[in-house]
Design a protein around this motif. Structure first.
Motif, PDB file in Angstrom:
ATOM      1  N   UNK A   1       0.807  -1.209   0.000  1.00 20.23           N
ATOM      2  CA  UNK A   1       0.000   0.000   0.000  1.00 20.23           C
ATOM      3  C   UNK A   1       0.841   1.259   0.000  1.00 20.23           C
ATOM      4  N   UNK A   2       2.072   1.155   0.565  1.00 20.89           N
ATOM      5  CA  UNK A   2       2.949   2.317   0.624  1.00 20.89           C
ATOM      6  C   UNK A   2       4.002   2.303  -0.465  1.00 20.89           C
ATOM      7  N   UNK A   3       3.871   1.390  -1.420  1.00 24.67           N
ATOM      8  CA  UNK A   3       4.908   1.240  -2.441  1.00 24.67           C
ATOM      9  C   UNK A   3       5.246   2.521  -3.178  1.00 24.67           C
ATOM     10  N   UNK A   4       4.264   3.326  -3.608  1.00 21.41           N
ATOM     11  CA  UNK A   4       4.621   4.546  -4.317  1.00 21.41           C
ATOM     12  C   UNK A   4       5.503   5.467  -3.495  1.00 21.41           C
ATOM     13  N   UNK A   5       5.196   5.586  -2.200  1.00 18.89           N
ATOM     14  CA  UNK A   5       5.984   6.483  -1.377  1.00 18.89           C
ATOM     15  C   UNK A   5       7.366   5.900  -1.093  1.00 18.89           C
ATOM     16  N   UNK A   6       7.410   4.571  -0.818  1.00 18.47           N
ATOM     17  CA  UNK A   6       8.678   3.941  -0.436  1.00 18.47           C
ATOM     18  C   UNK A   6       9.636   3.858  -1.620  1.00 18.47           C
ATOM     19  N   UNK A   7       9.115   3.467  -2.773  1.00 20.68           N
ATOM     20  CA  UNK A   7       9.993   3.234  -3.908  1.00 20.68           C
ATOM     21  C   UNK A   7      10.037   4.403  -4.880  1.00 20.68           C
ATOM     22  N   UNK A   8       9.385   5.509  -4.553  1.00 20.03           N
ATOM     23  CA  UNK A   8       9.485   6.691  -5.386  1.00 20.03           C
ATOM     24  C   UNK A   8       8.781   6.568  -6.721  1.00 20.03           C
ATOM     25  N   UNK A   9       7.694   5.796  -6.786  1.00 14.68           N
ATOM     26  CA  UNK A   9       6.953   5.665  -8.028  1.00 14.68           C
ATOM     27  C   UNK A   9       6.292   6.998  -8.354  1.00 14.68           C
ATOM     28  N   UNK A  10       6.477   7.499  -9.561  1.00 15.45           N
ATOM     29  CA  UNK A  10       5.955   8.792  -9.944  1.00 15.45           C
ATOM     30  C   UNK A  10       4.470   8.698 -10.291  1.00 15.45           C
ATOM     31  N   UNK A  11       3.807   9.841 -10.278  1.00 17.36           N
ATOM     32  CA  UNK A  11       2.415   9.882 -10.670  1.00 17.36           C
ATOM     33  C   UNK A  11       2.272   9.526 -12.144  1.00 17.36           C
ATOM     34  N   UNK A  12       1.067   9.102 -12.527  1.00 16.88           N
ATOM     35  CA  UNK A  12       0.823   8.743 -13.917  1.00 16.88           C
ATOM     36  C   UNK A  12       1.014   9.966 -14.815  1.00 16.88           C
ATOM     37  N   UNK A  13       1.615   9.775 -15.979  1.00 19.09           N
ATOM     38  CA  UNK A  13       1.811  10.904 -16.898  1.00 19.09           C
ATOM     39  C   UNK A  13       0.471  11.436 -17.378  1.00 19.09           C
ATOM     40  N   UNK A  14       0.425  12.742 -17.632  1.00 23.70           N
ATOM     41  CA  UNK A  14      -0.822  13.392 -18.022  1.00 23.70           C
ATOM     42  C   UNK A  14      -0.623  14.185 -19.305  1.00 23.70           C
ATOM     43  N   UNK A  15      -1.719  14.356 -20.045  1.00 28.80           N
ATOM     44  CA  UNK A  15      -1.659  15.105 -21.298  1.00 28.80           C
ATOM     45  C   UNK A  15      -3.027  15.682 -21.616  1.00 28.80           C
ATOM     46  N   UNK A  16      -3.060  16.656 -22.508  1.00 23.99           N
ATOM     47  CA  UNK A  16      -4.299  17.211 -23.043  1.00 23.99           C
ATOM     48  C   UNK A  16      -4.025  17.664 -24.469  1.00 23.99           C
ATOM     49  N   UNK A  17      -5.104  17.781 -25.284  1.00 26.27           N
ATOM     50  CA  UNK A  17      -4.920  18.150 -26.684  1.00 26.27           C
ATOM     51  C   UNK A  17      -6.168  18.849 -27.214  1.00 26.27           C
ATOM     52  N   UNK A  18      -5.964  19.813 -28.110  1.00 24.88           N
ATOM     53  CA  UNK A  18      -7.051  20.479 -28.819  1.00 24.88           C
ATOM     54  C   UNK A  18      -6.780  20.371 -30.314  1.00 24.88           C
ATOM     55  N   UNK A  19      -7.701  19.720 -31.023  1.00 25.58           N
ATOM     56  CA  UNK A  19      -7.577  19.494 -32.471  1.00 25.58           C
ATOM     57  C   UNK A  19      -8.849  20.055 -33.102  1.00 25.58           C
ATOM     58  N   UNK A  20      -8.769  21.267 -33.650  1.00 25.88           N
ATOM     59  CA  UNK A  20      -9.947  21.951 -34.185  1.00 25.88           C
ATOM     60  C   UNK A  20     -10.238  21.520 -35.618  1.00 25.88           C
TER      61      UNK A  20
END
Length: 349
Positions: free
Chosen positions: A15-34
């Motif tokens: 349960x604490x793996x992200x904090x203990x092993x330094x796992x980064x947050x999921x990558x994020x993106x956004x896009x606008x294609x008109x």
């Protein structure tokens, strides 16, 4: 007992793996294609943001991409031109989808198809690829039996809560009588639609009365479309009222607010900078009876000071959302729970 202790310890560790092993947050993106008009060899992405860099891939629903951007560094990029791939199965016209992909292969160039989807996978939001769809109109409109849009006349500016007149001249280029739909779109979304019947070679001036309610504020594309043709313009849409959030009622279970938002967003209820709950996603416009449910274990005292803040984004990705501002300040209201609560108390039965 030792075995049980090991199992419990392992559960805590996982349960604490992200904090203990330094796992980064999921990558994020956004896009606008008109929606846009092109020559079939390239398209333009109005803006794309990538937390970790990567590529924008253009497809038409088939397995192979029609075009892939150069590698984009992390950050926001505007007016990105993407050229058609050598050997692409078709021109870059029609309904196309632009999807944002990560760069994970460690090799030069986009590698999603080459690795059978193991590398350079799409950025995800709510479990779905981050993408946007646009209609790209060809400069050559005489290649089908579609009605042709010879010209449009639309306002250059309006508010997001009024009726505007959009006129167009449509033509039947075929040698036979035909009946086809004609649409008005703002920002790619259909806001008006009529079906017209034209004789062979007939040219007709048509007018649509278009309600802009629900269109996002800002500079948007506006166009009149037939089955395979269309004409585009731009319109500056000003939000018809000041963005606002007001608290109407509260209880130990939920808080009810009214909100006016110029873009897609939500309202978050916060205490000392911690989000206690959020509303559902709100479309651009004015909303009443917006409910923010509170978790069952939330304890709120009558003298607790809470803040309702209007955000742009989606409630499923609160960390990526940004406060909507008016006159340079976040749109929010600070209130004391007991002053609006139906049953003021400490949040406990």
């Amino acid at each position: 007992m030792i075995a049980i202790a090991i199992v419990i310890a392992a559960g805590i560790l996982v349960g604490q793996a992200p904090a203990i092993f330094g796992v980064e947050e999921q990558p994020e993106a956004s896009i606008t294609f008109d929606d846009q008009r092109g020559n079939g060899t390239s398209v333009t992405i109005q803006d794309v943001t990538l937390s970790d860099g990567g590529y924008v891939v253009i497809t038409d629903g088939s397995d192979q991409p029609l075009a892939v951007s150069d590698r984009l560094e992390a950050g926001t990029h505007e007016n990105v031109t993407i050229e058609r791939e050598d050997g692409a199965s078709r021109d870059l016209v029609g309904q196309l989808t632009a999807t944002v992909h990560q760069d994970t292969s460690g090799q030069a160039g986009y590698a999603y198809e080459a690795t059978d989807g193991e590398e350079d996978q799409p950025y995800l939001e709510d479990g779905f690829p981050v993408s946007d769809t646009a209609t790209v109109l060809s400069g050559d409109s005489g290649v089908s039996n579609s009605f042709v849009v010879d010209s449009i006349d639309a306002p250059s500016a309006a508010t997001t809560n009024e009726t505007i007149s959009v006129s167009a001249q449509i033509r039947n280029p075929t040698t036979f009588q035909a009946q086809q739909p004609v649409e008005v779109r703002i920002g790619g979304a259909v806001f008006a639609r009529q079906v017209f019947e034209l004789e062979s070679g007939e040219v007709r001036n048509v007018t649509f009365e278009v309600e802009t309610n629900g269109a996002p504020a800002g500079n948007q594309s506006i166009g009149v479309y037939t089955e395979d043709d269309g004409e585009l313009g731009r319109i500056d849409l000003e939000f018809h009222t000041d963005p606002v959030v007001a608290v109407d009622a509260a209880s130990n279970d939920s808080v009810t607010v009214s909100a006016a938002t110029p873009e897609e967003g939500f309202v978050a209820l916060e205490r000392d900078g911690t989000v206690l709950g959020t509303s559902e996603r709100l479309d651009p416009g004015e909303h009443g009876n917006v409910t923010i449910d509170l978790p069952a274990d939330t304890s709120i005292a009558a003298d607790d000071e809470l803040t309702a803040t209007l955000y742009a984004g989606t409630p499923d990705t609160v960390d990526a959302a940004t406060p909507i501002e008016s006159s340079g300040e976040p749109v929010q209201t600070v209130f004391t729970f007991g002053a609006v609560a139906d049953e003021p108390g400490d949040g406990e039965e």
